[in-house]
Motif scaffolding. Structure first.
Motif, PDB file in Angstrom:
ATOM      1  N   LEU A  57      53.654  62.965  57.323  1.00 17.22           N
ATOM      2  CA  LEU A  57      53.693  64.144  58.179  1.00 17.22           C
ATOM      3  C   LEU A  57      55.130  64.375  58.605  1.00 17.22           C
ATOM      4  O   LEU A  57      55.830  63.429  58.983  1.00 17.22           O
ATOM      5  CB  LEU A  57      52.819  63.945  59.425  1.00 17.22           C
ATOM      6  N   ALA A  58      55.563  65.610  58.553  1.00 20.24           N
ATOM      7  CA  ALA A  58      56.917  65.957  58.977  1.00 20.24           C
ATOM      8  C   ALA A  58      56.840  66.797  60.245  1.00 20.24           C
ATOM      9  O   ALA A  58      55.788  67.387  60.545  1.00 20.24           O
ATOM     10  CB  ALA A  58      57.625  66.732  57.866  1.00 20.24           C
ATOM     11  N   PRO A  59      57.929  66.865  61.032  1.00 21.23           N
ATOM     12  CA  PRO A  59      57.919  67.700  62.239  1.00 21.23           C
ATOM     13  C   PRO A  59      57.432  69.111  61.930  1.00 21.23           C
ATOM     14  O   PRO A  59      57.885  69.749  60.988  1.00 21.23           O
ATOM     15  CB  PRO A  59      59.389  67.690  62.665  1.00 21.23           C
ATOM     16  N   GLY A  60      56.459  69.579  62.720  1.00 21.68           N
ATOM     17  CA  GLY A  60      55.900  70.906  62.523  1.00 21.68           C
ATOM     18  C   GLY A  60      54.627  70.934  61.700  1.00 21.68           C
ATOM     19  O   GLY A  60      53.914  71.939  61.677  1.00 21.68           O
ATOM     20  N   ASP A  61      54.307  69.827  61.017  1.00 16.91           N
ATOM     21  CA  ASP A  61      53.097  69.770  60.186  1.00 16.91           C
ATOM     22  C   ASP A  61      51.844  69.725  61.049  1.00 16.91           C
ATOM     23  O   ASP A  61      51.839  69.148  62.147  1.00 16.91           O
ATOM     24  CB  ASP A  61      53.105  68.529  59.285  1.00 16.91           C
ATOM     25  N   VAL A  62      50.774  70.319  60.548  1.00 18.23           N
ATOM     26  CA  VAL A  62      49.502  70.293  61.260  1.00 18.23           C
ATOM     27  C   VAL A  62      48.765  68.989  60.950  1.00 18.23           C
ATOM     28  O   VAL A  62      48.813  68.487  59.823  1.00 18.23           O
ATOM     29  CB  VAL A  62      48.627  71.512  60.871  1.00 18.23           C
ATOM     30  N   LEU A  63      48.096  68.438  61.956  1.00 20.51           N
ATOM     31  CA  LEU A  63      47.289  67.231  61.769  1.00 20.51           C
ATOM     32  C   LEU A  63      45.907  67.623  61.251  1.00 20.51           C
ATOM     33  O   LEU A  63      45.467  68.754  61.477  1.00 20.51           O
ATOM     34  CB  LEU A  63      47.137  66.467  63.084  1.00 20.51           C
ATOM     35  N   PRO A  64      45.211  66.704  60.594  1.00 22.64           N
ATOM     36  CA  PRO A  64      43.825  66.981  60.196  1.00 22.64           C
ATOM     37  C   PRO A  64      43.007  67.341  61.433  1.00 22.64           C
ATOM     38  O   PRO A  64      43.377  67.021  62.564  1.00 22.64           O
ATOM     39  CB  PRO A  64      43.361  65.658  59.577  1.00 22.64           C
ATOM     40  N   THR A  65      41.860  67.995  61.235  1.00 18.04           N
ATOM     41  CA  THR A  65      41.040  68.414  62.368  1.00 18.04           C
ATOM     42  C   THR A  65      40.457  67.208  63.102  1.00 18.04           C
ATOM     43  O   THR A  65      40.406  66.101  62.554  1.00 18.04           O
ATOM     44  CB  THR A  65      39.869  69.303  61.903  1.00 18.04           C
ATOM     45  N   GLU A  66      40.011  67.458  64.331  1.00 16.53           N
ATOM     46  CA  GLU A  66      39.387  66.403  65.131  1.00 16.53           C
ATOM     47  C   GLU A  66      38.212  65.788  64.388  1.00 16.53           C
ATOM     48  O   GLU A  66      38.047  64.572  64.349  1.00 16.53           O
ATOM     49  CB  GLU A  66      38.903  66.997  66.459  1.00 16.53           C
ATOM     50  N   ARG A  67      37.404  66.640  63.811  1.00 15.43           N
ATOM     51  CA  ARG A  67      36.214  66.170  63.106  1.00 15.43           C
ATOM     52  C   ARG A  67      36.591  65.285  61.917  1.00 15.43           C
ATOM     53  O   ARG A  67      36.009  64.222  61.724  1.00 15.43           O
ATOM     54  CB  ARG A  67      35.387  67.371  62.631  1.00 15.43           C
ATOM     55  N   GLU A  68      37.590  65.722  61.147  1.00 16.38           N
ATOM     56  CA  GLU A  68      38.023  64.952  59.978  1.00 16.38           C
ATOM     57  C   GLU A  68      38.577  63.589  60.379  1.00 16.38           C
ATOM     58  O   GLU A  68      38.250  62.566  59.774  1.00 16.38           O
ATOM     59  CB  GLU A  68      39.089  65.740  59.202  1.00 16.38           C
ATOM     60  N   LEU A  69      39.410  63.584  61.431  1.00 14.86           N
ATOM     61  CA  LEU A  69      40.013  62.318  61.871  1.00 14.86           C
ATOM     62  C   LEU A  69      38.968  61.387  62.468  1.00 14.86           C
ATOM     63  O   LEU A  69      38.992  60.176  62.215  1.00 14.86           O
ATOM     64  CB  LEU A  69      41.129  62.595  62.883  1.00 14.86           C
ATOM     65  N   ALA A  70      38.065  61.922  63.276  1.00 18.75           N
ATOM     66  CA  ALA A  70      37.024  61.091  63.889  1.00 18.75           C
ATOM     67  C   ALA A  70      36.163  60.437  62.814  1.00 18.75           C
ATOM     68  O   ALA A  70      35.824  59.250  62.899  1.00 18.75           O
ATOM     69  CB  ALA A  70      36.163  61.923  64.831  1.00 18.75           C
ATOM     70  N   GLN A  71      35.820  61.200  61.774  1.00 17.81           N
ATOM     71  CA  GLN A  71      35.017  60.652  60.682  1.00 17.81           C
ATOM     72  C   GLN A  71      35.808  59.622  59.890  1.00 17.81           C
ATOM     73  O   GLN A  71      35.280  58.566  59.512  1.00 17.81           O
ATOM     74  CB  GLN A  71      34.553  61.783  59.761  1.00 17.81           C
TER      75      GLN A  71
END
Length: 234
Positions: free
Chosen positions: A28-42
């Motif tokens: 991940l680079a500065p400004g990149d979006v993180l995976p969604t809450e649902r994706e990360l929780a799973q």
């Protein structure tokens, strides 16, 4: 037969560590979006509540940002030169600040109860831990150094096993707090005086005085942690 002590596990810290590694590995680079809450929780196999607890700490330190309706992003203001060191230090510092806030709530009750219940033997053990303060080594791997021993001996003086366990569960964070402050010039002697004031209040069986002494100690620790942050980010 060898029996190892069971260590308390804070799941959200594992989440923070994994997100931190994703960032440090360059995924991940500065400004990149993180995976969604649902994706990360799973992916992590945890609840969204635990995930949000981790995000709260990361957001508090400015490492990620939330945009309404747009998800969470790695802060675009981070630069490559400061990424590694700043991310590691800020996450650790945020965890310590959270611990200090919690200690202001539960440890005040501990010192008040210790002032009421401490026996002569309890006081002798607290004094013994305080006397060892001169031998403290911030780089030691000793799981219970004089600082932790002091606070743990006070908890034991309450004669309440739940309160003893509450302090014991956070011994590792107490150690991290120490390493962030003990090398500040003059801080070691200041902490000794702050601990001595707590001990004296317990010896005098004065709960209010013990509470005030502890709160003063925790405020001083918090101020030094914050000052260190300002210097490292300056």
């Amino acid at each position: 037969m060898t029996i190892k002590k069971i260590k308390y596990h804070r799941v959200y810290e594992d989440v923070i560590e994994q997100i931190e590694n994703i960032i440090l590995e360059g995924n991940l680079a500065p400004g990149d979006v993180l995976p969604t809450e649902r994706e990360l929780a799973q992916a992590f196999g945890i609840s969204r509540g635990t995930l949000r607890e981790a995000f709260r700490i990361l957001e508090r330190e400015g490492l990620i940002e939330t945009r309404p309706g747009g998800g969470r992003f790695l802060n675009r203001n981070l630069t490559k030169a400061e990424d590694t060191k700043r991310i590691l230090e800020n996450i650790e510092r945020a965890t310590i600040i959270e611990l200090l806030e919690a200690r202001e709530i539960f440890e005040t009750g501990i010192v008040e109860l210790a002032a009421i219940r401490a026996t002569e033997q309890d006081i002798a053990e607290i004094e013994s831990a305080l006397e060892r303060w001169g031998t403290i080594d911030s780089s030691s791997d000793d799981p219970v150094n004089p600082d932790q021993a002091f606070h743990l001996s006070i908890a034991k003086a309450t004669h309440n096993v739940v309160l003893v366990n509450l302090i014991d569960l956070h011994i590792d964070l107490l150690q991290k707090t120490l390493t962030k402050t003990v090398d500040i010039p003059g801080r070691k002697s200041e902490v000794y005086k702050e601990h001595y004031a707590i001990l004296q209040a317990i010896k005098e069986k004065d709960p209010a005085k013990a509470k005030a002494a502890l709160l003063h100690h925790l405020q001083q620790v918090k101020q030094n942690i914050s000052a260190n942050k300002a210097e490292s980010n300056g």
